[in-house]
Design a protein around this motif. Structure first.
Motif, PDB file in Angstrom:
ATOM      1  N   THR A  96      17.184   8.281  -6.330  1.00  0.00           N
ATOM      2  CA  THR A  96      15.836   7.903  -6.773  1.00  0.00           C
ATOM      3  C   THR A  96      15.845   6.898  -7.923  1.00  0.00           C
ATOM      4  O   THR A  96      14.828   6.251  -8.188  1.00  0.00           O
ATOM      5  CB  THR A  96      15.015   9.137  -7.175  1.00  0.00           C
ATOM      6  OG1 THR A  96      15.726   9.890  -8.169  1.00  0.00           O
ATOM      7  CG2 THR A  96      14.776  10.035  -5.954  1.00  0.00           C
ATOM      8  N   LEU A  97      16.978   6.771  -8.591  1.00  0.00           N
ATOM      9  CA  LEU A  97      17.062   5.773  -9.665  1.00  0.00           C
ATOM     10  C   LEU A  97      16.842   4.370  -9.090  1.00  0.00           C
ATOM     11  O   LEU A  97      16.291   3.497  -9.760  1.00  0.00           O
ATOM     12  CB  LEU A  97      18.428   5.862 -10.339  1.00  0.00           C
ATOM     13  CG  LEU A  97      18.542   5.314 -11.770  1.00  0.00           C
ATOM     14  CD1 LEU A  97      17.668   6.117 -12.725  1.00  0.00           C
ATOM     15  CD2 LEU A  97      19.991   5.354 -12.240  1.00  0.00           C
ATOM     16  N   LEU A  98      17.269   4.156  -7.855  1.00  0.00           N
ATOM     17  CA  LEU A  98      17.058   2.859  -7.198  1.00  0.00           C
ATOM     18  C   LEU A  98      15.569   2.598  -6.976  1.00  0.00           C
ATOM     19  O   LEU A  98      15.125   1.459  -6.941  1.00  0.00           O
ATOM     20  CB  LEU A  98      17.797   2.828  -5.851  1.00  0.00           C
ATOM     21  CG  LEU A  98      17.791   1.494  -5.096  1.00  0.00           C
ATOM     22  CD1 LEU A  98      18.550   0.424  -5.862  1.00  0.00           C
ATOM     23  CD2 LEU A  98      18.385   1.663  -3.705  1.00  0.00           C
ATOM     24  N   ASN A 109      21.084   4.045 -20.991  1.00  0.00           N
ATOM     25  CA  ASN A 109      22.414   3.447 -21.192  1.00  0.00           C
ATOM     26  C   ASN A 109      23.299   3.657 -19.970  1.00  0.00           C
ATOM     27  O   ASN A 109      24.044   2.748 -19.563  1.00  0.00           O
ATOM     28  CB  ASN A 109      23.087   4.051 -22.423  1.00  0.00           C
ATOM     29  CG  ASN A 109      22.466   3.548 -23.722  1.00  0.00           C
ATOM     30  OD1 ASN A 109      21.815   2.506 -23.737  1.00  0.00           O
ATOM     31  ND2 ASN A 109      22.658   4.292 -24.794  1.00  0.00           N
ATOM     32  N   GLN A 110      23.197   4.847 -19.363  1.00  0.00           N
ATOM     33  CA  GLN A 110      24.008   5.139 -18.172  1.00  0.00           C
ATOM     34  C   GLN A 110      23.523   4.330 -16.970  1.00  0.00           C
ATOM     35  O   GLN A 110      24.326   3.917 -16.132  1.00  0.00           O
ATOM     36  CB  GLN A 110      23.972   6.639 -17.873  1.00  0.00           C
ATOM     37  CG  GLN A 110      24.776   7.461 -18.863  1.00  0.00           C
ATOM     38  CD  GLN A 110      24.558   8.945 -18.702  1.00  0.00           C
ATOM     39  OE1 GLN A 110      23.431   9.404 -18.501  1.00  0.00           O
ATOM     40  NE2 GLN A 110      25.643   9.713 -18.792  1.00  0.00           N
ATOM     41  N   GLU A 111      22.220   4.115 -16.912  1.00  0.00           N
ATOM     42  CA  GLU A 111      21.677   3.277 -15.840  1.00  0.00           C
ATOM     43  C   GLU A 111      22.200   1.850 -15.977  1.00  0.00           C
ATOM     44  O   GLU A 111      22.575   1.214 -14.977  1.00  0.00           O
ATOM     45  CB  GLU A 111      20.146   3.296 -15.887  1.00  0.00           C
ATOM     46  CG  GLU A 111      19.491   2.565 -14.733  1.00  0.00           C
ATOM     47  CD  GLU A 111      17.970   2.683 -14.744  1.00  0.00           C
ATOM     48  OE1 GLU A 111      17.318   1.914 -13.994  1.00  0.00           O
ATOM     49  OE2 GLU A 111      17.434   3.519 -15.486  1.00  0.00           O
ATOM     50  N   SER A 112      22.247   1.345 -17.203  1.00  0.00           N
ATOM     51  CA  SER A 112      22.791   0.004 -17.446  1.00  0.00           C
ATOM     52  C   SER A 112      24.276  -0.042 -17.138  1.00  0.00           C
ATOM     53  O   SER A 112      24.778  -1.022 -16.568  1.00  0.00           O
ATOM     54  CB  SER A 112      22.559  -0.396 -18.911  1.00  0.00           C
ATOM     55  OG  SER A 112      21.186  -0.531 -19.185  1.00  0.00           O
ATOM     56  N   MET A 118      28.479  -2.229 -10.691  1.00  0.00           N
ATOM     57  CA  MET A 118      28.340  -2.859  -9.376  1.00  0.00           C
ATOM     58  C   MET A 118      29.230  -4.100  -9.257  1.00  0.00           C
ATOM     59  O   MET A 118      29.608  -4.509  -8.163  1.00  0.00           O
ATOM     60  CB  MET A 118      26.882  -3.255  -9.108  1.00  0.00           C
ATOM     61  CG  MET A 118      25.878  -2.092  -9.072  1.00  0.00           C
ATOM     62  SD  MET A 118      26.215  -0.828  -7.830  1.00  0.00           S
ATOM     63  CE  MET A 118      26.941   0.462  -8.842  1.00  0.00           C
ATOM     64  N   LYS A 119      29.589  -4.685 -10.400  1.00  0.00           N
ATOM     65  CA  LYS A 119      30.460  -5.874 -10.406  1.00  0.00           C
ATOM     66  C   LYS A 119      31.940  -5.492 -10.275  1.00  0.00           C
ATOM     67  O   LYS A 119      32.782  -6.363 -10.035  1.00  0.00           O
ATOM     68  CB  LYS A 119      30.285  -6.651 -11.718  1.00  0.00           C
ATOM     69  CG  LYS A 119      28.857  -7.042 -12.045  1.00  0.00           C
ATOM     70  CD  LYS A 119      28.771  -7.626 -13.444  1.00  0.00           C
ATOM     71  CE  LYS A 119      27.341  -7.858 -13.869  1.00  0.00           C
ATOM     72  NZ  LYS A 119      27.249  -8.327 -15.284  1.00  0.00           N
ATOM     73  N   HIS A 120      32.224  -4.199 -10.438  1.00  0.00           N
ATOM     74  CA  HIS A 120      33.626  -3.789 -10.539  1.00  0.00           C
ATOM     75  C   HIS A 120      34.030  -2.759  -9.495  1.00  0.00           C
ATOM     76  O   HIS A 120      35.094  -2.134  -9.640  1.00  0.00           O
ATOM     77  CB  HIS A 120      33.889  -3.227 -11.944  1.00  0.00           C
ATOM     78  CG  HIS A 120      33.494  -4.157 -13.049  1.00  0.00           C
ATOM     79  ND1 HIS A 120      34.174  -5.330 -13.301  1.00  0.00           N
ATOM     80  CD2 HIS A 120      32.463  -4.106 -13.940  1.00  0.00           C
ATOM     81  CE1 HIS A 120      33.595  -5.962 -14.324  1.00  0.00           C
ATOM     82  NE2 HIS A 120      32.549  -5.243 -14.725  1.00  0.00           N
ATOM     83  N   VAL A 121      33.222  -2.563  -8.462  1.00  0.00           N
ATOM     84  CA  VAL A 121      33.600  -1.640  -7.387  1.00  0.00           C
ATOM     85  C   VAL A 121      34.865  -2.188  -6.727  1.00  0.00           C
ATOM     86  O   VAL A 121      34.916  -3.362  -6.345  1.00  0.00           O
ATOM     87  CB  VAL A 121      32.462  -1.503  -6.343  1.00  0.00           C
ATOM     88  CG1 VAL A 121      32.916  -0.628  -5.167  1.00  0.00           C
ATOM     89  CG2 VAL A 121      31.219  -0.901  -6.993  1.00  0.00           C
ATOM     90  N   PRO A 122      35.914  -1.381  -6.582  1.00  0.00           N
ATOM     91  CA  PRO A 122      37.177  -1.867  -6.009  1.00  0.00           C
ATOM     92  C   PRO A 122      37.003  -2.460  -4.620  1.00  0.00           C
ATOM     93  O   PRO A 122      36.161  -2.016  -3.839  1.00  0.00           O
ATOM     94  CB  PRO A 122      38.033  -0.586  -5.950  1.00  0.00           C
ATOM     95  CG  PRO A 122      37.461   0.309  -6.999  1.00  0.00           C
ATOM     96  CD  PRO A 122      35.986   0.030  -6.997  1.00  0.00           C
ATOM     97  N   GLU A 123      37.820  -3.457  -4.310  1.00  0.00           N
ATOM     98  CA  GLU A 123      37.739  -4.128  -3.013  1.00  0.00           C
ATOM     99  C   GLU A 123      37.989  -3.187  -1.842  1.00  0.00           C
ATOM    100  O   GLU A 123      37.448  -3.371  -0.756  1.00  0.00           O
ATOM    101  CB  GLU A 123      38.749  -5.284  -2.957  1.00  0.00           C
ATOM    102  CG  GLU A 123      38.261  -6.535  -3.666  1.00  0.00           C
ATOM    103  CD  GLU A 123      39.173  -7.715  -3.403  1.00  0.00           C
ATOM    104  OE1 GLU A 123      39.921  -7.674  -2.406  1.00  0.00           O
ATOM    105  OE2 GLU A 123      39.135  -8.677  -4.193  1.00  0.00           O
ATOM    106  N   LYS A 142      18.942  -5.527  -8.736  1.00  0.00           N
ATOM    107  CA  LYS A 142      19.371  -6.923  -8.839  1.00  0.00           C
ATOM    108  C   LYS A 142      20.901  -7.032  -8.848  1.00  0.00           C
ATOM    109  O   LYS A 142      21.473  -7.939  -8.242  1.00  0.00           O
ATOM    110  CB  LYS A 142      18.781  -7.565 -10.096  1.00  0.00           C
ATOM    111  CG  LYS A 142      17.267  -7.768 -10.018  1.00  0.00           C
ATOM    112  CD  LYS A 142      16.721  -8.330 -11.315  1.00  0.00           C
ATOM    113  CE  LYS A 142      15.208  -8.525 -11.234  1.00  0.00           C
ATOM    114  NZ  LYS A 142      14.642  -9.019 -12.506  1.00  0.00           N
ATOM    115  N   SER A 143      21.538  -6.079  -9.518  1.00  0.00           N
ATOM    116  CA  SER A 143      22.988  -6.100  -9.592  1.00  0.00           C
ATOM    117  C   SER A 143      23.622  -5.816  -8.228  1.00  0.00           C
ATOM    118  O   SER A 143      24.610  -6.455  -7.843  1.00  0.00           O
ATOM    119  CB  SER A 143      23.479  -5.069 -10.619  1.00  0.00           C
ATOM    120  OG  SER A 143      24.876  -5.121 -10.752  1.00  0.00           O
TER     121      SER A 143
END
Length: 352
Positions: A96-98, A109-112, A118-123, A142-143
């Motif tokens: 639901t945060l989405l 802070n945890q949401e941020s 999202m930029k660092h999820v492993p390949e 957006k991220s």
């Protein structure tokens, strides 16, 4: 929750995700949301089937939901090495945060922090986040959109819905005529603004039709015998009977609705809503607007426009205004106790 059907010519999300999956373009993070949770779950299954080795499913697939969803749990699940699957899949269900709703265990802070992650999820991992909808203004959305994909599973258009029905019948070894599928789709309630009727409901009705039908071919009688439709469909039928002078049939439909326990005020609300649309359509037709223009203005499905246009041809603008006035008067009379509920509606049918 009530959804309004939105006609669209663009490619549907289920088509987009199928193409992305075939081209191996899913991830490392994806948001799946929208009215059609049936297609959200279908898409999750397709992703799992493509990347997860069935023998290692318990090890390479993590599903987080409810109180198990924390930022630490998401990170830990994503950063666990895959065993024998092509990718590790982490599914965060009903997040639901989405949607822009605060969640227990997630401070600002945890949401941020999650948005940054999202930029660092492993390949080697695909993080899938599902929800009923998404607040596209939020940093988290957006991220995800910048670092992966966002799929909004809106209502299907009429062509896709008919194809869905036809494929379900065919997979059950059944055949049917396009006219029967059309009747089923139109009576199902899928395109009705007031109805919370989705592909899950449609799938259930399809199963009932298949179970009821005896031969290889699905007949119209099978559809009519098993699918009762929704309240708005019944109100449409009642108004249709009234408009062509078959008032006895309208009384039967009304009594059937009331006997089934349908809320009288909801019936009145739908009657008013239908005549309001019919009046708007009638006025726009007299202004020279065509069906496409009317649909663009009212933002409702063409099925409802066509129905309203057929009604509009049977009444003048003045008659429609008088009918609406009667509906509002009946509503007041019932609420103030001047008229008994069932009698009030029967009088309405008699007077128009």
């Amino acid at each position: 929750m009530t959804y309004q059907y939105k006609q669209t010519e663009k490619e549907h999300a289920f088509q987009t995700i199928a193409k992305d999956l075939k081209a191996d373009k899913i991830g490392p993070v994806a948001a799946l949301f929208g009215r059609e949770q049936y297609l959200v779950n279908w898409s999750c299954e397709q992703i799992v089937d493509k990347y997860i080795n069935p023998a290692c499913k318990e090890l390479d697939l993590s599903v987080l939901e409810g109180e198990k969803i924390t930022i630490d749990a998401i990170k830990e699940a994503c950063e666990t090495f895959t065993m024998m699957s092509e990718k590790r899949i982490v599914i965060v269900r009903d997040f639901t945060l989405l949607e822009g709703t605060k969640m227990k265990g997630f401070s600002e802070n945890q949401e941020s922090e999650l948005a940054d992650y999202m930029k660092h999820v492993p390949e080697g991992c695909i993080l899938i986040i599902t929800a009923n909808n998404a607040d596209k203004r939020k940093r988290l959305f957006k991220s995800i959109n910048e670092n992966g994909q966002a799929y909004d599973f809106e209502a299907l258009n009429e062509k896709a819905l008919k194809s869905f029905v036809e494929k379900r019948f065919r997979s059950a070894g059944k055949v049917t005529k396009p006219s029967v599928i059309n009747e089923f789709v139109q009576s199902s309630g899928y395109f009705h603004k007031e109805a919370n009727y989705t592909l899950y409901n449609l799938e259930n009705d399809i199963r009932k039709i298949i179970a009821y039908s005896e031969g290889e071919e699905i007949l119209l009688s099978d559809v009519l015998a098993t699918v009762s439709g929704n309240l708005e469909t019944s109100v449409f039928a009642m108004l249709d009977a009234i408009s062509i002078g078959r008032k006895n049939e309208a009384y039967i439909l009304l009594n059937s609705l009331l006997s089934a326990g349908e809320n009288l005020y909801m019936i009145l609300s739908l009657i008013a809503s239908q005549f309001e649309i019919i009046l708007e359509v009638k006025e726009m037709l007299e202004e020279g607007k065509n069906q496409k223009q009317i649909q663009g203005i009212l933002k409702i499905h063409e099925f409802r426009i066509k129905k309203a246009m057929s009604f509009a041809g049977r009444y003048s603008v003045n008659n429609l205004r008088k009918i609406l006035t009667k509906v509002y008067e009946i509503d007041r009379s019932i609420k103030t106790g001047i008229l008994e509920q069932n009698l009030a509606l029967e009088l309405f049918i008699a007077q128009i």
